[in-house]
Write an enzyme that holds these catalytic residues in place. Structure first.
Site, PDB file in Angstrom:
ATOM      1  N   HIS A 146      76.469 -50.272  24.038  1.00  0.00           N
ATOM      2  CA  HIS A 146      77.641 -49.558  23.503  1.00  0.00           C
ATOM      3  C   HIS A 146      77.524 -49.443  21.989  1.00  0.00           C
ATOM      4  O   HIS A 146      77.681 -48.346  21.422  1.00  0.00           O
ATOM      5  CB  HIS A 146      78.920 -50.301  23.906  1.00  0.00           C
ATOM      6  CG  HIS A 146      80.185 -49.725  23.353  1.00  0.00           C
ATOM      7  ND1 HIS A 146      81.101 -49.055  24.125  1.00  0.00           N
ATOM      8  CD2 HIS A 146      80.696 -49.711  22.091  1.00  0.00           C
ATOM      9  CE1 HIS A 146      82.119 -48.644  23.376  1.00  0.00           C
ATOM     10  NE2 HIS A 146      81.897 -49.042  22.118  1.00  0.00           N
ATOM     11  N   GLU A 147      77.248 -50.546  21.325  1.00  0.00           N
ATOM     12  CA  GLU A 147      77.238 -50.527  19.857  1.00  0.00           C
ATOM     13  C   GLU A 147      76.053 -49.730  19.316  1.00  0.00           C
ATOM     14  O   GLU A 147      76.203 -48.956  18.365  1.00  0.00           O
ATOM     15  CB  GLU A 147      77.232 -51.958  19.313  1.00  0.00           C
ATOM     16  CG  GLU A 147      78.423 -52.810  19.750  1.00  0.00           C
ATOM     17  CD  GLU A 147      79.790 -52.197  19.471  1.00  0.00           C
ATOM     18  OE1 GLU A 147      79.897 -51.304  18.608  1.00  0.00           O
ATOM     19  OE2 GLU A 147      80.763 -52.593  20.134  1.00  0.00           O
ATOM     20  N   HIS A 150      76.709 -46.102  19.420  1.00  0.00           N
ATOM     21  CA  HIS A 150      77.486 -45.580  18.280  1.00  0.00           C
ATOM     22  C   HIS A 150      76.552 -45.079  17.173  1.00  0.00           C
ATOM     23  O   HIS A 150      76.838 -44.071  16.510  1.00  0.00           O
ATOM     24  CB  HIS A 150      78.429 -46.643  17.728  1.00  0.00           C
ATOM     25  CG  HIS A 150      79.715 -46.780  18.470  1.00  0.00           C
ATOM     26  ND1 HIS A 150      80.516 -45.698  18.803  1.00  0.00           N
ATOM     27  CD2 HIS A 150      80.364 -47.875  18.944  1.00  0.00           C
ATOM     28  CE1 HIS A 150      81.593 -46.133  19.452  1.00  0.00           C
ATOM     29  NE2 HIS A 150      81.532 -47.446  19.556  1.00  0.00           N
ATOM     30  N   TYR A 161      85.543 -40.139  14.564  1.00  0.00           N
ATOM     31  CA  TYR A 161      86.125 -41.282  15.255  1.00  0.00           C
ATOM     32  C   TYR A 161      87.647 -41.256  15.218  1.00  0.00           C
ATOM     33  O   TYR A 161      88.309 -42.167  14.719  1.00  0.00           O
ATOM     34  CB  TYR A 161      85.581 -42.576  14.646  1.00  0.00           C
ATOM     35  CG  TYR A 161      85.590 -43.766  15.575  1.00  0.00           C
ATOM     36  CD1 TYR A 161      84.824 -43.763  16.745  1.00  0.00           C
ATOM     37  CD2 TYR A 161      86.351 -44.889  15.296  1.00  0.00           C
ATOM     38  CE1 TYR A 161      84.822 -44.844  17.594  1.00  0.00           C
ATOM     39  CE2 TYR A 161      86.358 -45.991  16.147  1.00  0.00           C
ATOM     40  CZ  TYR A 161      85.588 -45.954  17.295  1.00  0.00           C
ATOM     41  OH  TYR A 161      85.579 -47.030  18.142  1.00  0.00           O
ATOM     42  N   GLU A 170      83.704 -43.010  21.876  1.00  0.00           N
ATOM     43  CA  GLU A 170      83.847 -44.259  22.628  1.00  0.00           C
ATOM     44  C   GLU A 170      83.286 -44.135  24.046  1.00  0.00           C
ATOM     45  O   GLU A 170      82.601 -45.026  24.541  1.00  0.00           O
ATOM     46  CB  GLU A 170      85.321 -44.652  22.692  1.00  0.00           C
ATOM     47  CG  GLU A 170      85.742 -45.547  21.575  1.00  0.00           C
ATOM     48  CD  GLU A 170      84.859 -46.772  21.496  1.00  0.00           C
ATOM     49  OE1 GLU A 170      84.738 -47.502  22.487  1.00  0.00           O
ATOM     50  OE2 GLU A 170      84.267 -46.982  20.438  1.00  0.00           O
ATOM     51  N   ASP A 225      94.867 -47.139  16.774  1.00  0.00           N
ATOM     52  CA  ASP A 225      93.499 -47.088  17.301  1.00  0.00           C
ATOM     53  C   ASP A 225      92.853 -45.718  17.033  1.00  0.00           C
ATOM     54  O   ASP A 225      92.200 -45.142  17.910  1.00  0.00           O
ATOM     55  CB  ASP A 225      93.508 -47.418  18.804  1.00  0.00           C
ATOM     56  CG  ASP A 225      92.132 -47.504  19.431  1.00  0.00           C
ATOM     57  OD1 ASP A 225      91.181 -47.905  18.750  1.00  0.00           O
ATOM     58  OD2 ASP A 225      92.026 -47.147  20.629  1.00  0.00           O
ATOM     59  N   HIS A 230      90.075 -45.933  22.002  1.00  0.00           N
ATOM     60  CA  HIS A 230      89.706 -46.868  23.076  1.00  0.00           C
ATOM     61  C   HIS A 230      90.664 -46.773  24.260  1.00  0.00           C
ATOM     62  O   HIS A 230      90.579 -47.561  25.200  1.00  0.00           O
ATOM     63  CB  HIS A 230      89.690 -48.312  22.562  1.00  0.00           C
ATOM     64  CG  HIS A 230      88.652 -48.588  21.527  1.00  0.00           C
ATOM     65  ND1 HIS A 230      88.884 -48.430  20.183  1.00  0.00           N
ATOM     66  CD2 HIS A 230      87.369 -48.989  21.639  1.00  0.00           C
ATOM     67  CE1 HIS A 230      87.788 -48.743  19.508  1.00  0.00           C
ATOM     68  NE2 HIS A 230      86.852 -49.081  20.360  1.00  0.00           N
TER      69      HIS A 230
HETATM   70  N1  ASN Z   1      83.814 -52.937  19.464  1.00  0.00           N
HETATM   71  C1  ASN Z   1      84.516 -51.791  18.958  1.00  0.00           C
HETATM   72  C2  ASN Z   1      83.787 -50.533  19.338  1.00  0.00           C
HETATM   73  O1  ASN Z   1      82.575 -50.488  19.296  1.00  0.00           O
HETATM   74  C3  ASN Z   1      84.638 -51.868  17.503  1.00  0.00           C
HETATM   75  C4  ASN Z   1      85.423 -50.720  17.030  1.00  0.00           C
HETATM   76  O2  ASN Z   1      86.619 -50.641  17.244  1.00  0.00           O
HETATM   77  N2  ASN Z   1      84.757 -49.763  16.410  1.00  0.00           N
HETATM   78  O3  ASN Z   1      84.404 -49.578  19.659  1.00  0.00           O
HETATM   79 ZN    ZN Z   2      82.914 -48.506  20.499  1.00  0.00          ZN
END
Ligand code: ASN
Ligand code: ZN
Ligand code: CA
Length: 305
Positions: A146-147, A150, A161, A170, A225, A230
């Site tokens: 996931h990371e 990004h 975002y 996301e 958010d 999310h």
């Molecule tokens: N873990 C979260 C994400 O990757 C961190 C954030 O809010 N960017 O979405």
């Molecule tokens: Zn994320």
């Protein structure tokens, strides 16, 4: 003169043993992987030593047996970064997040009891969790995927975002989290609530089970958010679930990667994502294919026109 790439072994967050690409220099071993075809780039892992300074200091070990309890997060961040690198290289012919072999740096032990992980525009950062909500977050392949996704999104579609483009950003990270860890539809189950089994942070198959909508009729308008990135990701996540369930992972991952890298743009909304995925499906499998029709049906079902 003794500097050399080496192979070590380590214990991960969940107690498993894995082989590690390490490096020996000046009498010390490093989580420093020079074995990938990155034209000078490396996969390297550091520790913030429970403070906030990034990237922190290299994770080191005296004998290349990375088995101490406080090394488990380091082991998994390093190992899973390699798995994700290999996935993008082997499945999508992409050489690191920038497709130019950029080094992938991870820092673990960020702050104290930190219940999150993130890409900061330059590197991956992982908290240890508080032991109740999360175990050290690098212990989940889908979280690492996931990371790192990004970073791929930032260098390709550049999805802003916030609001729908942010929810797509996301969702892309969750969907590639699934492609890397296709054993279940949950995200983060290997590190989420370590004292509770069977749950996760989010679900592609049942977004509602974690408070997310899965249809446009339940879209959440909010300013928190970043406009619910999310939250409303549940809608494209459910479309991905329908798509993958229908056509399988092998075709779906090709379509998603092509849409992300060829058709999506910084301001794409859900309707644009449907079009991008349909165009990618048409390119790869034809506009009269059952695959194309499955993608269309998936987005129809979540109410995206
Ligand atoms: N873990 C979260 C994400 O990757 C961190 C954030 O809010 N960017 O979405
Ligand atoms: Zn994320
Ligand atoms: Ca999972």
């Amino acid at each position: 003169v003794t500097d050399a790439a080496t192979t070590g072994r380590g214990t991960g967050v969940n107690g498993d043993t894995k082989t590690l690409n390490t490096y020996f220099s000046n009498g010390t071993y490093y989580l420093y992987d020079t074995t990938k075809p990155m034209s000078g780039g490396v996969i390297q892992t550091a520790t913030a030593q429970n403070r906030s300074t990034l990237p922190g200091v290299y994770s080191t070990d005296a004998d290349n047996a990375w088995t101490a309890s406080n090394q488990r997060a380091d082991v998994d961040a390093h190992y899973y970064a390699g798995v994700v690198y290999d996935y993008y290289y082997n499945t999508h012919n992409r050489n690191s997040y920038d497709n130019r072999g950029a080094s992938i740096t991870s820092t673990v032990h960020y702050q104290t009891n930190y219940n999150n992980a993130f890409w900061n525009g330059s590197q991956m950062v992982y908290g240890d969790g508080d032991g109740t909500t999360f175990a050290p977050l690098s212990g989940a392949l889908d979280v690492v995927a996931h990371e790192i996704t990004h970073a791929v999104t930032e260098r390709t579609a550049g999805l802003q975002y916030q609001n729908q483009s942010g929810a797509l950003n996301e969702s892309m990270s969750d969907v590639f989290g699934y492609f890397l860890d296709p054993n279940d539809w949950l995200l983060g189950e290997d590190v989420y609530t370590p004292k509770v089994s069977g749950d996760g942070l989010r679900s592609l198959s049942n977004p509602e089970s974690y408070g997310q909508p899965s249809t446009m009729s339940n879209y959440v308008n909010t300013t928190s958010d970043n406009g619910g990135v999310h939250i409303n990701s549940g809608i494209p996540n459910k479309a991905a679930y329908y798509t993958i369930s229908s056509i399988g992972k092998a075709q779906a991952e090709k379509i998603y990667y092509r849409a992300l890298t060829t058709y999506l743009t910084p301001t794409s909304n859900f309707s644009n994502a449907k079009s991008a995925l349909l165009q990618a499906a048409s390119d790869l499998y034809g506009s009269n294919s059952s695959t194309y029709n499955a993608v269309k049906s998936a987005w129809d079902r979540v109410g995206v026109n």
